[in-house]
Design a protein around this motif. Structure first.
Motif, PDB file in Angstrom:
ATOM      1  N   ALA A  16       0.833  -1.199   0.000  1.00 30.90           N
ATOM      2  CA  ALA A  16       0.000   0.000   0.000  1.00 30.90           C
ATOM      3  C   ALA A  16       0.871   1.253   0.000  1.00 30.90           C
ATOM      4  O   ALA A  16       1.933   1.303   0.623  1.00 30.90           O
ATOM      5  CB  ALA A  16      -0.915  -0.006   1.218  1.00 30.90           C
ATOM      6  N   ARG A  17       0.402   2.269  -0.721  1.00 35.94           N
ATOM      7  CA  ARG A  17       1.128   3.530  -0.748  1.00 35.94           C
ATOM      8  C   ARG A  17       1.007   4.236   0.595  1.00 35.94           C
ATOM      9  O   ARG A  17      -0.035   4.177   1.246  1.00 35.94           O
ATOM     10  CB  ARG A  17       0.572   4.432  -1.849  1.00 35.94           C
ATOM     11  CG  ARG A  17       0.826   3.925  -3.262  1.00 35.94           C
ATOM     12  CD  ARG A  17       0.348   4.945  -4.282  1.00 35.94           C
ATOM     13  NE  ARG A  17      -1.082   5.225  -4.127  1.00 35.94           N
ATOM     14  CZ  ARG A  17      -1.717   6.202  -4.781  1.00 35.94           C
ATOM     15  NH1 ARG A  17      -1.046   6.988  -5.615  1.00 35.94           N
ATOM     16  NH2 ARG A  17      -3.004   6.383  -4.603  1.00 35.94           N
ATOM     17  N   SER A  58      -5.867   9.321  11.991  1.00 33.42           N
ATOM     18  CA  SER A  58      -5.529   9.803  10.646  1.00 33.42           C
ATOM     19  C   SER A  58      -4.087  10.289  10.546  1.00 33.42           C
ATOM     20  O   SER A  58      -3.601  10.541   9.450  1.00 33.42           O
ATOM     21  CB  SER A  58      -6.466  10.939  10.239  1.00 33.42           C
ATOM     22  OG  SER A  58      -6.342  12.033  11.143  1.00 33.42           O
ATOM     23  N   GLN A 105     -13.069  15.764   4.608  1.00 32.70           N
ATOM     24  CA  GLN A 105     -13.254  14.591   3.754  1.00 32.70           C
ATOM     25  C   GLN A 105     -14.727  14.370   3.422  1.00 32.70           C
ATOM     26  O   GLN A 105     -15.068  14.006   2.292  1.00 32.70           O
ATOM     27  CB  GLN A 105     -12.670  13.358   4.443  1.00 32.70           C
ATOM     28  CG  GLN A 105     -11.148  13.372   4.538  1.00 32.70           C
ATOM     29  CD  GLN A 105     -10.605  12.242   5.387  1.00 32.70           C
ATOM     30  OE1 GLN A 105     -11.336  11.621   6.167  1.00 32.70           O
ATOM     31  NE2 GLN A 105      -9.319  11.963   5.245  1.00 32.70           N
ATOM     32  N   LYS A 143       0.407   1.395   7.826  1.00 33.06           N
ATOM     33  CA  LYS A 143       0.104   0.817   6.523  1.00 33.06           C
ATOM     34  C   LYS A 143       0.687  -0.590   6.359  1.00 33.06           C
ATOM     35  O   LYS A 143       0.418  -1.266   5.365  1.00 33.06           O
ATOM     36  CB  LYS A 143       0.638   1.720   5.407  1.00 33.06           C
ATOM     37  CG  LYS A 143      -0.201   2.954   5.142  1.00 33.06           C
ATOM     38  CD  LYS A 143      -1.518   2.590   4.496  1.00 33.06           C
ATOM     39  CE  LYS A 143      -2.327   3.785   4.078  1.00 33.06           C
ATOM     40  NZ  LYS A 143      -3.595   3.409   3.413  1.00 33.06           N
ATOM     41  N   ARG A 202       3.157   6.576   9.528  1.00 31.27           N
ATOM     42  CA  ARG A 202       2.335   6.155   8.394  1.00 31.27           C
ATOM     43  C   ARG A 202       2.794   4.813   7.848  1.00 31.27           C
ATOM     44  O   ARG A 202       1.967   3.957   7.491  1.00 31.27           O
ATOM     45  CB  ARG A 202       2.401   7.222   7.296  1.00 31.27           C
ATOM     46  CG  ARG A 202       1.485   6.973   6.108  1.00 31.27           C
ATOM     47  CD  ARG A 202       0.040   7.149   6.452  1.00 31.27           C
ATOM     48  NE  ARG A 202      -0.803   7.051   5.265  1.00 31.27           N
ATOM     49  CZ  ARG A 202      -2.126   7.167   5.273  1.00 31.27           C
ATOM     50  NH1 ARG A 202      -2.750   7.389   6.419  1.00 31.27           N
ATOM     51  NH2 ARG A 202      -2.817   7.085   4.168  1.00 31.27           N
ATOM     52  N   PHE A 233       1.055   7.568   1.135  1.00 31.77           N
ATOM     53  CA  PHE A 233       0.110   8.669   0.926  1.00 31.77           C
ATOM     54  C   PHE A 233      -0.289   8.697  -0.542  1.00 31.77           C
ATOM     55  O   PHE A 233       0.454   8.232  -1.409  1.00 31.77           O
ATOM     56  CB  PHE A 233       0.737  10.024   1.304  1.00 31.77           C
ATOM     57  CG  PHE A 233       1.090  10.170   2.756  1.00 31.77           C
ATOM     58  CD1 PHE A 233       0.111  10.453   3.702  1.00 31.77           C
ATOM     59  CD2 PHE A 233       2.399  10.034   3.188  1.00 31.77           C
ATOM     60  CE1 PHE A 233       0.427  10.598   5.031  1.00 31.77           C
ATOM     61  CE2 PHE A 233       2.732  10.175   4.518  1.00 31.77           C
ATOM     62  CZ  PHE A 233       1.747  10.459   5.444  1.00 31.77           C
ATOM     63  N   SER A 234      -1.444   9.296  -0.800  1.00 30.42           N
ATOM     64  CA  SER A 234      -1.838   9.525  -2.184  1.00 30.42           C
ATOM     65  C   SER A 234      -0.966  10.630  -2.778  1.00 30.42           C
ATOM     66  O   SER A 234      -0.268  11.350  -2.057  1.00 30.42           O
ATOM     67  CB  SER A 234      -3.307   9.936  -2.249  1.00 30.42           C
ATOM     68  OG  SER A 234      -3.511  11.174  -1.589  1.00 30.42           O
ATOM     69  N   ARG A 235      -1.022  10.759  -4.077  1.00 28.54           N
ATOM     70  CA  ARG A 235      -0.207  11.785  -4.740  1.00 28.54           C
ATOM     71  C   ARG A 235      -0.583  13.172  -4.255  1.00 28.54           C
ATOM     72  O   ARG A 235       0.301  14.007  -3.991  1.00 28.54           O
ATOM     73  CB  ARG A 235      -0.403  11.687  -6.259  1.00 28.54           C
ATOM     74  CG  ARG A 235       0.432  12.687  -7.042  1.00 28.54           C
ATOM     75  CD  ARG A 235       0.213  12.546  -8.541  1.00 28.54           C
ATOM     76  NE  ARG A 235       0.990  13.531  -9.274  1.00 28.54           N
ATOM     77  CZ  ARG A 235       0.948  13.661 -10.593  1.00 28.54           C
ATOM     78  NH1 ARG A 235       0.171  12.844 -11.316  1.00 28.54           N
ATOM     79  NH2 ARG A 235       1.680  14.592 -11.188  1.00 28.54           N
ATOM     80  N   SER A 236      -1.886  13.439  -4.114  1.00 27.82           N
ATOM     81  CA  SER A 236      -2.324  14.759  -3.658  1.00 27.82           C
ATOM     82  C   SER A 236      -1.875  15.022  -2.223  1.00 27.82           C
ATOM     83  O   SER A 236      -1.523  16.149  -1.871  1.00 27.82           O
ATOM     84  CB  SER A 236      -3.843  14.876  -3.771  1.00 27.82           C
ATOM     85  OG  SER A 236      -4.483  13.862  -3.002  1.00 27.82           O
ATOM     86  N   ALA A 237      -1.873  13.953  -1.381  1.00 25.30           N
ATOM     87  CA  ALA A 237      -1.422  14.121   0.001  1.00 25.30           C
ATOM     88  C   ALA A 237       0.071  14.438   0.054  1.00 25.30           C
ATOM     89  O   ALA A 237       0.507  15.304   0.824  1.00 25.30           O
ATOM     90  CB  ALA A 237      -1.719  12.856   0.797  1.00 25.30           C
ATOM     91  N   TRP A 238       0.876  13.752  -0.783  1.00 28.71           N
ATOM     92  CA  TRP A 238       2.313  14.047  -0.840  1.00 28.71           C
ATOM     93  C   TRP A 238       2.550  15.490  -1.269  1.00 28.71           C
ATOM     94  O   TRP A 238       3.410  16.186  -0.716  1.00 28.71           O
ATOM     95  CB  TRP A 238       3.011  13.101  -1.819  1.00 28.71           C
ATOM     96  CG  TRP A 238       3.415  11.776  -1.254  1.00 28.71           C
ATOM     97  CD1 TRP A 238       2.991  10.548  -1.656  1.00 28.71           C
ATOM     98  CD2 TRP A 238       4.335  11.540  -0.175  1.00 28.71           C
ATOM     99  NE1 TRP A 238       3.589   9.564  -0.911  1.00 28.71           N
ATOM    100  CE2 TRP A 238       4.425  10.138   0.011  1.00 28.71           C
ATOM    101  CE3 TRP A 238       5.093  12.382   0.642  1.00 28.71           C
ATOM    102  CZ2 TRP A 238       5.238   9.557   0.981  1.00 28.71           C
ATOM    103  CZ3 TRP A 238       5.901  11.809   1.620  1.00 28.71           C
ATOM    104  CH2 TRP A 238       5.970  10.422   1.776  1.00 28.71           C
TER     105      TRP A 238
END
Length: 371
Positions: A3-4, A302, A352, A225, A221, A6-11
């Motif tokens: 699993a990543r 979170s 969210q 994960k 994180r 963070f998402s790209r937007s979160a990074w």
């Protein structure tokens, strides 16, 4: 497939926030007073303090949000890390104190003749940095081992953690313990030979704090994960079922509890030179409860939420204590009640939810247009 983190937007969001935060000391040093781009030294110290609080909130979220262990005693780990670093800073004063003695001023005032045994080697920076990790970590390990082995959990665990921090606070308030009593440690002069009050030193401390905050976020994180993180969440959701399938929750809980204490101790160590004081009031049960409020307001479970909560609550505290000093505690209580009743997932959860509703609305609009 792993699993990543963070998402790209979160990074992208983390990178932008880190870059903006890193600009503050640069603007402080690069532009003179009165310049439109100048950031005051007070603002740099204030944000640096908030980042220390954010690191403590992140550490608490690891055990509360993901493992279901509600601690009301993390203030003691924060303070012990601060005292471990404060010992070095007091020794670094040398003979520049009021009494011009090799002993710190508070020890001269209280008629101490020599350093106590637990102050041995504390004039060495790296030894004190080891104490920052070991003292909170060993205390958490021993306390957690007996508590978790006895299967103490829920509200009972919360109560004994609160009792622990209160007991340590009373111990450190005593003058004969060698920790400065009521006044604690203050009037720091140097760190590694550099003036603690110099703007360049404050900038370095600020950037080191920022680096530790980002590093701790990535570390936590990666844990949540991983397979370990899934076991921790199983401890939170149904510990009895986890035991039924053959896992022993003791060592998983003990690991995350000790790691959380170490991170909190590091936060305290970074806090002390930026604020300039450490005293037993940092062990107050109220401070530990505030950490819980930071995590709840931001959104527990979170990791990023508690960081947001720490900045939000402490920003409001700074404003309230300046504008309405008598109303802050009432405002804090009201904030916690409102979050508990109407925003159980905190600020991050609210964002969210609003984003999800917006996406649903966009899909509905596209469907209607297609029809």
């Amino acid at each position: 497939m792993q699993a990543r983190l963070f998402s790209r937007s979160a990074w992208i969001g983390i990178a932008v926030c880190a870059l903006l935060a890193a600009l503050l000391p640069i603007l402080n040093l690069g532009f003179p007073d009165g310049h439109v781009l100048h950031i005051s030294s007070y603002a740099v110290s204030l944000v640096g303090k908030f980042m220390c609080y954010a690191l403590a909130a992140l550490a608490l979220d690891l055990v509360w949000g993901y493992t279901g262990i509600l601690s009301l005693g993390h203030g003691v780990f924060f303070a012990l890390g601060g005292y471990a670093h404060g010992m070095y800073l007091m020794r670094a004063i040398g003979r520049d104190g009021v009494y011009q003695s090799n002993l710190p001023d508070f020890m001269v005032f209280l008629d101490w003749k020599t350093y106590p045994w637990y102050w041995s080697m504390t004039d060495n920076f790296w030894y004190c940095m080891a104490l920052v990790v070991l003292v909170p970590g060993v205390l958490a390990f021993v306390f957690g081992f007996f508590a978790f082995r006895s299967r103490i959990k829920g509200v009972y665990f919360s109560i004994i953690t609160q009792a622990m921090t209160f007991a340590f606070m009373l111990l450190f308030f005593r003058n004969n313990t060698g920790f400065g009593g009521n006044n604690g440690f203050t009037d720091f002069k140097r760190i590694l030979g550099y003036s603690v009050t110099a703007p360049s030193t404050k900038a370095v401390l600020y950037l080191v704090t920022l680096a530790f905050l980002i590093g701790a976020l990535v570390l936590c994180r990666s844990i949540v994960k991983s397979k370990l993180g899934r076991v921790l969440q199983a401890v939170r959701d149904s510990e009895s079922r986890l035991m039924f399938i053959g896992y022993n929750p003791l060592w998983f809980k003990l690991f995350v509890w000790t790691l959380s204490a170490v991170l909190c101790g590091i936060a305290g160590a970074l806090y002390v030179p930026q604020v300039g004081i450490i005293n037993p009031s940092e062990m107050s049960p109220a401070n530990s409860i505030e950490m819980v409020i930071w995590a709840a307001v931001g959104g527990r479970g979170s990791l990023i939420g508690p960081i947001i909560g720490a900045f939000t609550v402490n920003g409001l505290k700074s404003w309230f204590t300046a504008a309405f000093p008598d109303l802050w505690l009432f405002a804090l209580g009201l904030l916690f009640i409102l979050v508990t009743l109407f925003m159980q997932k905190g600020i991050l959860g609210l964002v969210q939810q609003l984003n999800a509703r917006r996406q649903i609305g966009d899909v509905s609009t596209v469907s209607e247009e297609t029809v």
